[in-house]
Write a protein that holds these residues in place. Structure first.
Motif, PDB file in Angstrom:
ATOM      1  N   ARG A 152       0.838  -1.203   0.000  1.00  0.00           N
ATOM      2  CA  ARG A 152       0.000   0.000   0.000  1.00  0.00           C
ATOM      3  C   ARG A 152       0.875   1.257   0.000  1.00  0.00           C
ATOM      4  NH1 ARG A 152      -2.727  -1.114   4.355  1.00  0.00           N
ATOM      5  NH2 ARG A 152      -1.379   0.106   5.697  1.00  0.00           N
ATOM      6  N   GLY A 153       1.899   1.263   0.854  1.00  0.00           N
ATOM      7  CA  GLY A 153       2.782   2.434   0.932  1.00  0.00           C
ATOM      8  C   GLY A 153       3.556   2.673  -0.349  1.00  0.00           C
ATOM      9  N   ALA A 154       4.106   1.612  -0.918  1.00  0.00           N
ATOM     10  CA  ALA A 154       4.883   1.752  -2.154  1.00  0.00           C
ATOM     11  C   ALA A 154       4.007   2.217  -3.313  1.00  0.00           C
ATOM     12  CB  ALA A 154       5.552   0.420  -2.502  1.00  0.00           C
ATOM     13  N   MET A 155       2.809   1.641  -3.413  1.00  0.00           N
ATOM     14  CA  MET A 155       1.906   2.038  -4.495  1.00  0.00           C
ATOM     15  C   MET A 155       1.461   3.485  -4.316  1.00  0.00           C
ATOM     16  SD  MET A 155      -0.333  -1.470  -4.879  1.00  0.00           S
ATOM     17  CE  MET A 155      -1.410  -0.827  -6.148  1.00  0.00           C
ATOM     18  N   ALA A 156       1.111   3.871  -3.096  1.00  0.00           N
ATOM     19  CA  ALA A 156       0.657   5.240  -2.841  1.00  0.00           C
ATOM     20  C   ALA A 156       1.751   6.249  -3.171  1.00  0.00           C
ATOM     21  CB  ALA A 156       0.213   5.386  -1.386  1.00  0.00           C
ATOM     22  N   GLU A 157       2.977   5.949  -2.772  1.00  0.00           N
ATOM     23  CA  GLU A 157       4.088   6.854  -3.053  1.00  0.00           C
ATOM     24  C   GLU A 157       4.300   7.016  -4.565  1.00  0.00           C
ATOM     25  OE1 GLU A 157       8.881   7.300  -2.209  1.00  0.00           O
ATOM     26  OE2 GLU A 157       7.717   5.861  -1.040  1.00  0.00           O
ATOM     27  N   ALA A 158       4.266   5.909  -5.285  1.00  0.00           N
ATOM     28  CA  ALA A 158       4.450   5.968  -6.740  1.00  0.00           C
ATOM     29  C   ALA A 158       3.334   6.776  -7.403  1.00  0.00           C
ATOM     30  CB  ALA A 158       4.501   4.563  -7.318  1.00  0.00           C
ATOM     31  N   LEU A 159       2.095   6.583  -6.949  1.00  0.00           N
ATOM     32  CA  LEU A 159       0.966   7.318  -7.527  1.00  0.00           C
ATOM     33  C   LEU A 159       1.052   8.806  -7.217  1.00  0.00           C
ATOM     34  CD1 LEU A 159      -1.843   4.742  -6.747  1.00  0.00           C
ATOM     35  CD2 LEU A 159      -0.953   5.352  -9.012  1.00  0.00           C
ATOM     36  N   ARG A 160       1.433   9.149  -6.003  1.00  0.00           N
ATOM     37  CA  ARG A 160       1.598  10.574  -5.645  1.00  0.00           C
ATOM     38  C   ARG A 160       2.713  11.203  -6.468  1.00  0.00           C
ATOM     39  NH1 ARG A 160       0.799   8.679   0.132  1.00  0.00           N
ATOM     40  NH2 ARG A 160      -1.411   9.092   0.469  1.00  0.00           N
ATOM     41  N   ASP A 161       3.806  10.466  -6.655  1.00  0.00           N
ATOM     42  CA  ASP A 161       4.911  10.975  -7.467  1.00  0.00           C
ATOM     43  C   ASP A 161       4.477  11.244  -8.904  1.00  0.00           C
ATOM     44  OD1 ASP A 161       6.613  10.882  -5.292  1.00  0.00           O
ATOM     45  OD2 ASP A 161       7.674   9.062  -5.938  1.00  0.00           O
ATOM     46  N   GLU A 162       3.461  10.516  -9.368  1.00  0.00           N
ATOM     47  CA  GLU A 162       2.921  10.716 -10.711  1.00  0.00           C
ATOM     48  C   GLU A 162       1.907  11.850 -10.759  1.00  0.00           C
ATOM     49  OE1 GLU A 162       3.210   8.918 -13.987  1.00  0.00           O
ATOM     50  OE2 GLU A 162       5.139   8.785 -12.979  1.00  0.00           O
ATOM     51  N   GLY A 163       1.589  12.436  -9.601  1.00  0.00           N
ATOM     52  CA  GLY A 163       0.696  13.588  -9.582  1.00  0.00           C
ATOM     53  C   GLY A 163      -0.744  13.275  -9.232  1.00  0.00           C
ATOM     54  N   HIS A 164      -1.001  12.098  -8.702  1.00  0.00           N
ATOM     55  CA  HIS A 164      -2.364  11.723  -8.335  1.00  0.00           C
ATOM     56  C   HIS A 164      -2.611  11.970  -6.858  1.00  0.00           C
ATOM     57  CE1 HIS A 164      -3.081   9.810 -12.187  1.00  0.00           C
ATOM     58  NE2 HIS A 164      -1.875   9.287 -12.080  1.00  0.00           N
ATOM     59  N   GLU A 165      -3.836  12.291  -6.548  1.00  0.00           N
ATOM     60  CA  GLU A 165      -4.281  12.313  -5.161  1.00  0.00           C
ATOM     61  C   GLU A 165      -4.627  10.871  -4.815  1.00  0.00           C
ATOM     62  OE1 GLU A 165      -7.977  14.162  -2.634  1.00  0.00           O
ATOM     63  OE2 GLU A 165      -7.282  15.206  -4.409  1.00  0.00           O
ATOM     64  N   VAL A 166      -4.187  10.396  -3.668  1.00  0.00           N
ATOM     65  CA  VAL A 166      -4.398   9.003  -3.303  1.00  0.00           C
ATOM     66  C   VAL A 166      -5.154   8.933  -1.980  1.00  0.00           C
ATOM     67  CG1 VAL A 166      -3.313   6.769  -2.835  1.00  0.00           C
ATOM     68  CG2 VAL A 166      -2.246   8.359  -4.461  1.00  0.00           C
ATOM     69  N   VAL A 167      -6.238   8.174  -1.991  1.00  0.00           N
ATOM     70  CA  VAL A 167      -7.013   7.909  -0.790  1.00  0.00           C
ATOM     71  C   VAL A 167      -6.791   6.445  -0.454  1.00  0.00           C
ATOM     72  CG1 VAL A 167      -9.317   7.869   0.222  1.00  0.00           C
ATOM     73  CG2 VAL A 167      -8.721   9.658  -1.420  1.00  0.00           C
ATOM     74  N   LEU A 168      -6.390   6.174   0.798  1.00  0.00           N
ATOM     75  CA  LEU A 168      -6.018   4.821   1.195  1.00  0.00           C
ATOM     76  C   LEU A 168      -7.045   4.200   2.119  1.00  0.00           C
ATOM     77  CD1 LEU A 168      -2.267   5.469   2.032  1.00  0.00           C
ATOM     78  CD2 LEU A 168      -3.210   4.569  -0.089  1.00  0.00           C
ATOM     79  N   ALA A 169      -7.324   2.920   1.880  1.00  0.00           N
ATOM     80  CA  ALA A 169      -8.191   2.140   2.761  1.00  0.00           C
ATOM     81  C   ALA A 169      -7.491   0.824   3.055  1.00  0.00           C
ATOM     82  CB  ALA A 169      -9.540   1.887   2.100  1.00  0.00           C
ATOM     83  N   LEU A 170      -7.629   0.364   4.312  1.00  0.00           N
ATOM     84  CA  LEU A 170      -6.985  -0.878   4.736  1.00  0.00           C
ATOM     85  C   LEU A 170      -7.772  -2.114   4.351  1.00  0.00           C
ATOM     86  CD1 LEU A 170      -5.945   0.116   8.350  1.00  0.00           C
ATOM     87  CD2 LEU A 170      -4.525   0.059   6.306  1.00  0.00           C
TER      88      LEU A 170
END
Length: 134
Positions: free
Chosen positions: A23-41
């Protein structure tokens, strides 16, 4: 643990994944691409967040999440007219056909290059945001 970043010019991706490292790695990559990321467990939290979001461009769902399985989350999402145009990509480690209501599958372990290619396909118009970081 819902994490919501607020930047209105970016597209929103809802990521439902119970593995904290993935989850952390994917969120970081998506944010680096300019996306807003909402996370759910898990699927239950994903459902709560989904109803609070304006239409996300993409929902990435671990199909084996605890509490509410990813397939149930997809069914509920598809039953809500607000999300008719929202694309869903399933995350799975098991070989399986693409479930109904899911546009594509990403196999675990997810390669970040493959993830980003998939997100670019389903969230068009993000070229200007690419590389903007957070």
């Amino acid at each position: 643990m819902a994490v919501v970043t607020q930047v209105s010019a970016r597209s929103t991706v809802l990521l439902v994944e119970d593995d904290p490292d993935l989850r952390g790695a994917m969120a970081e990559a998506l944010r680096d691409e300019g996306h807003e990321v909402v996370l759910a467990l898990d699927g239950e939290e994903g459902l709560r967040l989904l109803t609070a979001l304006e239409t996300p461009c993409l929902v990435l769902i671990d199909l084996e999440t605890p509490l509410v399985r990813g397939s149930v989350l997809v069914e509920r999402l598809r039953a809500d007219a607000r999300f008719n145009r929202t694309r869903v990509v399933g995350l799975t480690g098991d070989p399986q056909p693409v479930p109904p209501g899911v546009a594509a599958l990403l196999r675990k372990p997810v390669r970040l290059e493959t993830l980003l290619t998939m997100v670019r396909r389903h969230c068009p118009g993000q070229d200007a945001a690419t590389g903007s970081g957070s």
